[in-house]
Design a protein around this motif. Structure first.
Motif, PDB file in Angstrom:
ATOM      1  N   THR A  56      -4.523  -3.023  -5.561  1.00  0.00           N
ATOM      2  CA  THR A  56      -3.444  -2.482  -6.382  1.00  0.00           C
ATOM      3  C   THR A  56      -2.101  -2.550  -5.659  1.00  0.00           C
ATOM      4  N   THR A  57      -2.060  -2.046  -4.414  1.00  0.00           N
ATOM      5  CA  THR A  57      -0.787  -2.043  -3.692  1.00  0.00           C
ATOM      6  C   THR A  57      -0.318  -3.467  -3.407  1.00  0.00           C
ATOM      7  N   GLY A  58      -1.261  -4.370  -3.119  1.00  0.00           N
ATOM      8  CA  GLY A  58      -0.885  -5.760  -2.867  1.00  0.00           C
ATOM      9  C   GLY A  58      -0.195  -6.379  -4.061  1.00  0.00           C
ATOM     10  N   ASN A  59      -0.726  -6.089  -5.240  1.00  0.00           N
ATOM     11  CA  ASN A  59      -0.108  -6.599  -6.463  1.00  0.00           C
ATOM     12  C   ASN A  59       1.296  -6.016  -6.653  1.00  0.00           C
ATOM     13  N   ILE A  60       1.424  -4.711  -6.461  1.00  0.00           N
ATOM     14  CA  ILE A  60       2.721  -4.062  -6.682  1.00  0.00           C
ATOM     15  C   ILE A  60       3.725  -4.480  -5.619  1.00  0.00           C
ATOM     16  N   GLU A  61       3.277  -4.655  -4.384  1.00  0.00           N
ATOM     17  CA  GLU A  61       4.173  -5.163  -3.332  1.00  0.00           C
ATOM     18  C   GLU A  61       4.777  -6.499  -3.754  1.00  0.00           C
ATOM     19  N   GLY A  62       3.932  -7.361  -4.324  1.00  0.00           N
ATOM     20  CA  GLY A  62       4.415  -8.662  -4.780  1.00  0.00           C
ATOM     21  C   GLY A  62       5.381  -8.548  -5.936  1.00  0.00           C
ATOM     22  N   GLN A  63       5.044  -7.713  -6.910  1.00  0.00           N
ATOM     23  CA  GLN A  63       5.910  -7.541  -8.073  1.00  0.00           C
ATOM     24  C   GLN A  63       7.275  -6.969  -7.678  1.00  0.00           C
ATOM     25  N   TRP A  64       7.261  -6.003  -6.782  1.00  0.00           N
ATOM     26  CA  TRP A  64       8.516  -5.385  -6.337  1.00  0.00           C
ATOM     27  C   TRP A  64       9.377  -6.400  -5.571  1.00  0.00           C
ATOM     28  N   ALA A  65       8.731  -7.164  -4.693  1.00  0.00           N
ATOM     29  CA  ALA A  65       9.477  -8.150  -3.911  1.00  0.00           C
ATOM     30  C   ALA A  65      10.103  -9.211  -4.813  1.00  0.00           C
ATOM     31  N   ILE A  66       9.366  -9.648  -5.835  1.00  0.00           N
ATOM     32  CA  ILE A  66       9.870 -10.682  -6.742  1.00  0.00           C
ATOM     33  C   ILE A  66      11.022 -10.161  -7.587  1.00  0.00           C
ATOM     34  N   HIS A  67      10.890  -8.955  -8.094  1.00  0.00           N
ATOM     35  CA  HIS A  67      11.906  -8.416  -9.009  1.00  0.00           C
ATOM     36  C   HIS A  67      13.063  -7.727  -8.296  1.00  0.00           C
ATOM     37  N   LYS A  68      12.818  -7.158  -7.121  1.00  0.00           N
ATOM     38  CA  LYS A  68      13.857  -6.395  -6.431  1.00  0.00           C
ATOM     39  C   LYS A  68      14.364  -7.062  -5.162  1.00  0.00           C
ATOM     40  N   GLY A  69      13.690  -8.138  -4.757  1.00  0.00           N
ATOM     41  CA  GLY A  69      14.147  -8.869  -3.583  1.00  0.00           C
ATOM     42  C   GLY A  69      13.860  -8.192  -2.265  1.00  0.00           C
ATOM     43  N   LYS A  70      12.917  -7.228  -2.245  1.00  0.00           N
ATOM     44  CA  LYS A  70      12.618  -6.509  -1.010  1.00  0.00           C
ATOM     45  C   LYS A  70      11.108  -6.315  -0.894  1.00  0.00           C
ATOM     46  N   LEU A  71      10.536  -6.805   0.195  1.00  0.00           N
ATOM     47  CA  LEU A  71       9.098  -6.644   0.433  1.00  0.00           C
ATOM     48  C   LEU A  71       8.859  -5.344   1.185  1.00  0.00           C
ATOM     49  N   VAL A  72       8.062  -4.460   0.586  1.00  0.00           N
ATOM     50  CA  VAL A  72       7.783  -3.146   1.155  1.00  0.00           C
ATOM     51  C   VAL A  72       6.276  -2.956   1.236  1.00  0.00           C
ATOM     52  N   SER A  73       5.769  -2.549   2.393  1.00  0.00           N
ATOM     53  CA  SER A  73       4.344  -2.253   2.541  1.00  0.00           C
ATOM     54  C   SER A  73       4.070  -0.866   1.972  1.00  0.00           C
ATOM     55  N   LEU A  74       3.191  -0.786   0.989  1.00  0.00           N
ATOM     56  CA  LEU A  74       2.966   0.449   0.235  1.00  0.00           C
ATOM     57  C   LEU A  74       1.696   1.181   0.669  1.00  0.00           C
TER      58      LEU A  74
ATOM     59  N   GLY B 160       4.637   9.193 -10.309  1.00  0.00           N
ATOM     60  CA  GLY B 160       6.064   8.915 -10.179  1.00  0.00           C
ATOM     61  C   GLY B 160       6.374   7.807  -9.198  1.00  0.00           C
ATOM     62  N   GLY B 161       5.338   7.102  -8.699  1.00  0.00           N
ATOM     63  CA  GLY B 161       5.583   5.975  -7.810  1.00  0.00           C
ATOM     64  C   GLY B 161       4.723   6.000  -6.566  1.00  0.00           C
ATOM     65  N   LEU B 162       5.016   5.088  -5.665  1.00  0.00           N
ATOM     66  CA  LEU B 162       4.275   4.960  -4.404  1.00  0.00           C
ATOM     67  C   LEU B 162       5.197   5.139  -3.210  1.00  0.00           C
ATOM     68  N   GLU B 163       4.684   5.844  -2.210  1.00  0.00           N
ATOM     69  CA  GLU B 163       5.389   5.934  -0.940  1.00  0.00           C
ATOM     70  C   GLU B 163       5.052   4.701  -0.097  1.00  0.00           C
ATOM     71  N   THR B 164       5.770   4.534   0.990  1.00  0.00           N
ATOM     72  CA  THR B 164       5.511   3.398   1.872  1.00  0.00           C
ATOM     73  C   THR B 164       4.323   3.703   2.785  1.00  0.00           C
ATOM     74  N   GLU B 165       3.798   2.657   3.367  1.00  0.00           N
ATOM     75  CA  GLU B 165       2.732   2.804   4.363  1.00  0.00           C
ATOM     76  C   GLU B 165       3.229   3.652   5.530  1.00  0.00           C
ATOM     77  N   ALA B 166       4.479   3.450   5.918  1.00  0.00           N
ATOM     78  CA  ALA B 166       5.038   4.182   7.059  1.00  0.00           C
ATOM     79  C   ALA B 166       5.121   5.682   6.783  1.00  0.00           C
ATOM     80  N   GLU B 167       5.455   6.049   5.539  1.00  0.00           N
ATOM     81  CA  GLU B 167       5.602   7.467   5.188  1.00  0.00           C
ATOM     82  C   GLU B 167       4.255   8.142   4.936  1.00  0.00           C
ATOM     83  N   TYR B 168       3.310   7.392   4.360  1.00  0.00           N
ATOM     84  CA  TYR B 168       2.015   7.970   3.980  1.00  0.00           C
ATOM     85  C   TYR B 168       0.944   7.036   4.540  1.00  0.00           C
ATOM     86  N   GLY B 169       0.650   7.194   5.829  1.00  0.00           N
ATOM     87  CA  GLY B 169      -0.195   6.252   6.555  1.00  0.00           C
ATOM     88  C   GLY B 169      -1.661   6.273   6.162  1.00  0.00           C
TER      89      GLY B 169
END
Length: 433
Positions: free
Chosen positions: A249-267, A298-307
């Motif tokens: 799930t997170t892998g898919n959303i990471e890709g979608q966010w990077a494509i649409h928002k231009g920023k790759l974030v580890s979730l 309401g969304g996903l936190e980052t891997e760094a914030e919620y390890g």
């Protein structure tokens, strides 16, 4: 009648006592045989150059009535990790190091009228079986906690031997170019593997019906690899938690966010493990449920914030820490041409797959026999990040969640267009506005 008589003859031959002076198999529970083996080990240990004494772990062989008893034994020993040769302790109190095993062939005579009653006639070191030599090599490259536990070591050795047979079967029947062999999972049984790295009972049932993605033109590039476009995070490791669905799930959303928002974030996968109350954390889940739960949270936190902890935990989601959100999700066609078209146009796809043929994968394009990974039993969530073709073999590129040391640096290539291992049965994606 003839068959019955044949069976009776075989049974009789197995259990018939040895003739006078004959050779018979030694009973490893016989105290006298154990004493003979221990005497041999003590003598061999005393003559060895090892700093620590040898401790017997098992033995087998034959015995024969001669002038007394003659024991012809193969003895498996390991060096003690806690005792020295000068300690006046029972070796039963010594901890062994099963990474230091040796095998000895020894001939021991027992003559009760003599003192000492046991005599070591001859001995020589012999190599371990090919399978145990491979197991020892495996242990030298993988840290394991059971190497000082003889019983658990022997159980793991049996599992390793079973896996070698599975590897041989997979390789002998492989229809693609995949190579199977010993890897970090080679001492884990298939059942344990699926219950910790996948989901032994398959994906749970879901009442969620996602809208269907529109049909697309299949006039697409011959190959696509989203890793080259900075929309795929490094390979992660779910550990011994059945949270593959969260990584998919997170892998898919990471890709979608990077494509649409231009920023790759580890979730954060752990947020889903802890806070998704529809799915079952380390006991399994569904991406289709997870999309809905992410929207409800309401969304996903980052891997760094919620390890990631690789264990079920108490939810400590903070809405103020949300880094990414989604506005919907959809089901993608099970037609693999349509899947490729969707991936080429919109990004990585979350899928389910039968992982039974993946445990021993080393690399290449996998095309196992259907019997090795039934399409009807999906038990692992992964992410398709690309596709290509090698000669006559079209393939998918799949990001796994078993760490970068597995497979092709954490990735799996599998034949495309055959619905292999059920990979086309559950393709989904989140949508990002």
């Amino acid at each position: 009648m003839f068959v019955a008589l044949s069976i009776l003859c075989v049974v009789a031959s197995v259990f018939a006592p040895a003739p006078p002076g004959g050779v018979k198999e030694v009973d490893p529970t016989d105290p006298n045989a154990q004493a003979a083996a221990d005497f041999a080990v003590a003598e061999i240990s005393a003559q060895s150059k090892a700093v620590n004494p040898y401790v017997r772990t098992s033995f087998e062989g034959t015995q024969q009535v001669v002038s007394g008893l003659k024991y012809d034994l193969t003895i498996k020993v390991a060096e003690s990790s806690t005792c020295s040769k000068t300690d006046e302790l029972s070796l039963d109190l010594c901890t062994v190091d099963m990474t230091t095993i040796h095998y000895f062939h020894a001939i021991v005579f027992w003559q009760s009228w003599k003192s000492p009653a046991y005599t070591l006639s001859e001995f020589n070191e012999v190599p371990p079986s090919d399978e145990e030599a491979k197991f020892q090599s495996f242990l030298s490259g993988n840290t394991r906690t059971y190497t000082n536990d003889v019983k658990q070591y022997e159980m793991k050795l049996m599992t390793f031997q079973d896996n070698l047979k599975s590897i041989q079967q997979l390789q002998a029947n492989e229809q693609g170019t995949a190579q199977y062999g010993i890897n970090e999972f080679s001492d884990i049984s298939a059942q344990e593997f699926l219950s910790t790295r996948a989901m032994a009972n398959g994906f749970p049932e879901s009442d969620v019906e996602l809208p269907m993605a529109p049909k697309l033109s299949t006039n697409i590039p011959t190959s696509v690899d989203w890793r080259e476009k900075n929309v795929v995070t490094p390979v992660k490791n779910q550990g011994s938690c059945g949270s593959c669905w969260a990584f998919s799930t997170t892998g898919n959303i990471e890709g979608q966010w990077a494509i649409h928002k231009g920023k790759l974030v580890s979730l954060s996968e752990q947020e889903l493990v802890d806070c998704d109350k529809v799915d079952h954390g380390c006991q399994g889940g569904l991406p289709s449920n997870a999309y809905k739960q992410i929207m409800a949270l309401g969304g996903l936190e980052t891997e760094a914030e919620y390890g990631y902890k690789a264990a079920d935990g108490k939810c400590h989601f903070e809405k103020s820490e949300v880094a990414v959100n989604i506005n919907g999700s959809l089901t993608i066609s099970t037609d693999e041409d349509q899947m490729a078209a969707w991936l080429a146009s919109y990004g990585p796809i979350s899928i389910g797959i039968n992982a039974a043929a993946m445990q021993h994968y080393l690399g290449g394009i996998a095309d196992p026999w259907t019997i090795f990974c039934l399409p009807s039993h999906l038990d692992h969530g992964v992410l398709i990040v690309g596709y290509g073709q090698d000669g006559s073999k079209p393939f998918w590129i799949i990001k796994n969640s078993w760490g970068a040391s597995w497979g092709e640096k954490g990735y799996y290539r599998i034949i495309r267009g055959k619905g292999k291992c059920g990979l086309n049965r559950m393709p989904t994606s989140a949508t990002v506005a």
